[in-house]
Design an enzyme around this catalytic site. Sequence first.
Site, PDB file in Angstrom:
ATOM      1  N   SER A 193       0.793  -1.229   0.000  1.00 21.20           N
ATOM      2  CA  SER A 193       0.000   0.000   0.000  1.00 21.20           C
ATOM      3  C   SER A 193       0.826   1.280   0.000  1.00 21.20           C
ATOM      4  O   SER A 193       0.359   2.306  -0.471  1.00 21.20           O
ATOM      5  CB  SER A 193      -0.967  -0.010   1.175  1.00 21.20           C
ATOM      6  OG  SER A 193      -0.298  -0.316   2.375  1.00 21.20           O
ATOM      7  N   HIS A 221      -5.587  -3.251  -2.203  1.00 25.12           N
ATOM      8  CA  HIS A 221      -5.320  -2.286  -3.274  1.00 25.12           C
ATOM      9  C   HIS A 221      -5.341  -2.936  -4.657  1.00 25.12           C
ATOM     10  O   HIS A 221      -4.900  -2.330  -5.632  1.00 25.12           O
ATOM     11  CB  HIS A 221      -3.973  -1.585  -3.038  1.00 25.12           C
ATOM     12  CG  HIS A 221      -4.034  -0.564  -1.946  1.00 25.12           C
ATOM     13  ND1 HIS A 221      -4.466   0.726  -2.159  1.00 25.12           N
ATOM     14  CD2 HIS A 221      -3.745  -0.658  -0.627  1.00 25.12           C
ATOM     15  CE1 HIS A 221      -4.422   1.398  -1.017  1.00 25.12           C
ATOM     16  NE2 HIS A 221      -3.980   0.582  -0.073  1.00 25.12           N
ATOM     17  N   LYS A 251     -11.681   0.712  -0.198  1.00 29.50           N
ATOM     18  CA  LYS A 251     -10.802   1.394  -1.150  1.00 29.50           C
ATOM     19  C   LYS A 251     -11.598   1.585  -2.453  1.00 29.50           C
ATOM     20  O   LYS A 251     -12.447   2.437  -2.501  1.00 29.50           O
ATOM     21  CB  LYS A 251      -9.535   0.570  -1.342  1.00 29.50           C
ATOM     22  CG  LYS A 251      -8.890   0.246   0.024  1.00 29.50           C
ATOM     23  CD  LYS A 251      -7.542   0.811   0.258  1.00 29.50           C
ATOM     24  CE  LYS A 251      -7.269   1.034   1.719  1.00 29.50           C
ATOM     25  NZ  LYS A 251      -6.603  -0.083   2.411  1.00 29.50           N
TER      26      LYS A 251
END
Length: 404
Positions: A193, A221, A251
């Site tokens: 990340s 991610h 996210k």
Amino acid sequence: MTDPLKPYYNTIAQMKEKGLYTPVRVLESPQGPWFTVDGKKLLNFCSNNYLGFAQDKRLVAAVVKSVKKYGVGAGAVRPISGNLKLHMEAEKALAKFKGAEAAFLLPGGFIANIVAIATIVGKEDIVISDELNHASIIDAIKLAQVKNKFIYKHKDMAELEMKLKEAVKIAETLRQSSGRVPIILVVSDGVFSMDGDIAPLPQIVKLAKQYGAITIVDDAHGEGVLGEGRGIAHHFKLQGQLDIEVGTLSKAFGVLGGVITGKKELIEYYRQKGRPYLFSTGLSVADAAAVLEGVKILSRSSTLVKKLWDNAHYLRSEFKKLGFDTGRTETPITPVMLGDENLAKTFSAKLFARGVFATPIKFPMVAMGKARIRVMPTATHSKKDLDFGIAAFAKVGKELGVWQ
Ligand SMILES: *Cc1c(COP(=O)(O)O)cnc(C)c1O
């Protein structure tokens, strides 16, 4: 009497001196490509809202519709007050989307890692973890009180193999003394990340299988970003080969929540034994409805994912032309490496004055002396938006003499 907590208050002053204190701004508008702070419009260069789902009209409409039907809350922990039909629909959709047998929704990615790890390993098991894994993985391992814990150098497959060999020896000793075959667990972030590089998952899976270990990958991610939005398993064509995948709704999916995907039997076990699931209230209606709509959108089209990557490539190449060091990223995560904590802080403040919001990332999020500004392009930024941000970086970089 003196306050026993006083040392903590003093720590705040010291953190401020070292540039380690984190003030948090207050937003007065949605998390769009631009947002408003203190009445000032700023370019948003730091959200994980990769696809703009946090303010996408289709998600908003789906949420409003579901909230009218189901209300806002789940009522209690799901084993007590029941699963909402929406929870089941979202889990089914996520499993299909990620190419897994089953999916399990939890109130956050952090919690999902705790459930995924601490429910299946304990004192007498063995965990092997990449040194740059996310804090939630580190904490999950701590919570599991694993005695035999190995950390390998970032993405170093030779070292991973060495640790696996050691683990197999320890496992054999443990088996002889207790009669139980311990679990050897290899765990890695999919996309790291803070740097944006990708774990060598095919090699990790191959090595794990070779030594009888199981693999967990944290795809926080990767979802909405890799594999046409379906995540890291699709990216590497490893669907069905990862024992456990952890993900987040927080996210690219734009809301809040975590998800574990894997074999049906394993998910069943988590549903019966995962303490943060048994003792923490079920996902809210809005979160479940939003992810359901997000999956629908991504299943139909990868236009947004493509736009995200176009923006990411453009941003990275412009930064490089200017002479910035963007580290080892391979994804839209675009770190601008600065090193010194105070430099990163000053850089960010100067960007803010120029209308760009990009927070400094510093210890403990990254190692001391590795401070950076992590720029996050999204699918909703226009080229003009990106150019505005790039121009500000160029000016501030020059002012502060970042490159000589
Ligand atoms: C953000 C993140 C998490 C935590 O997810 P939340 O849903 O925000 O709790 C876990 N793992 C990784 C790798 C992350 O980047």
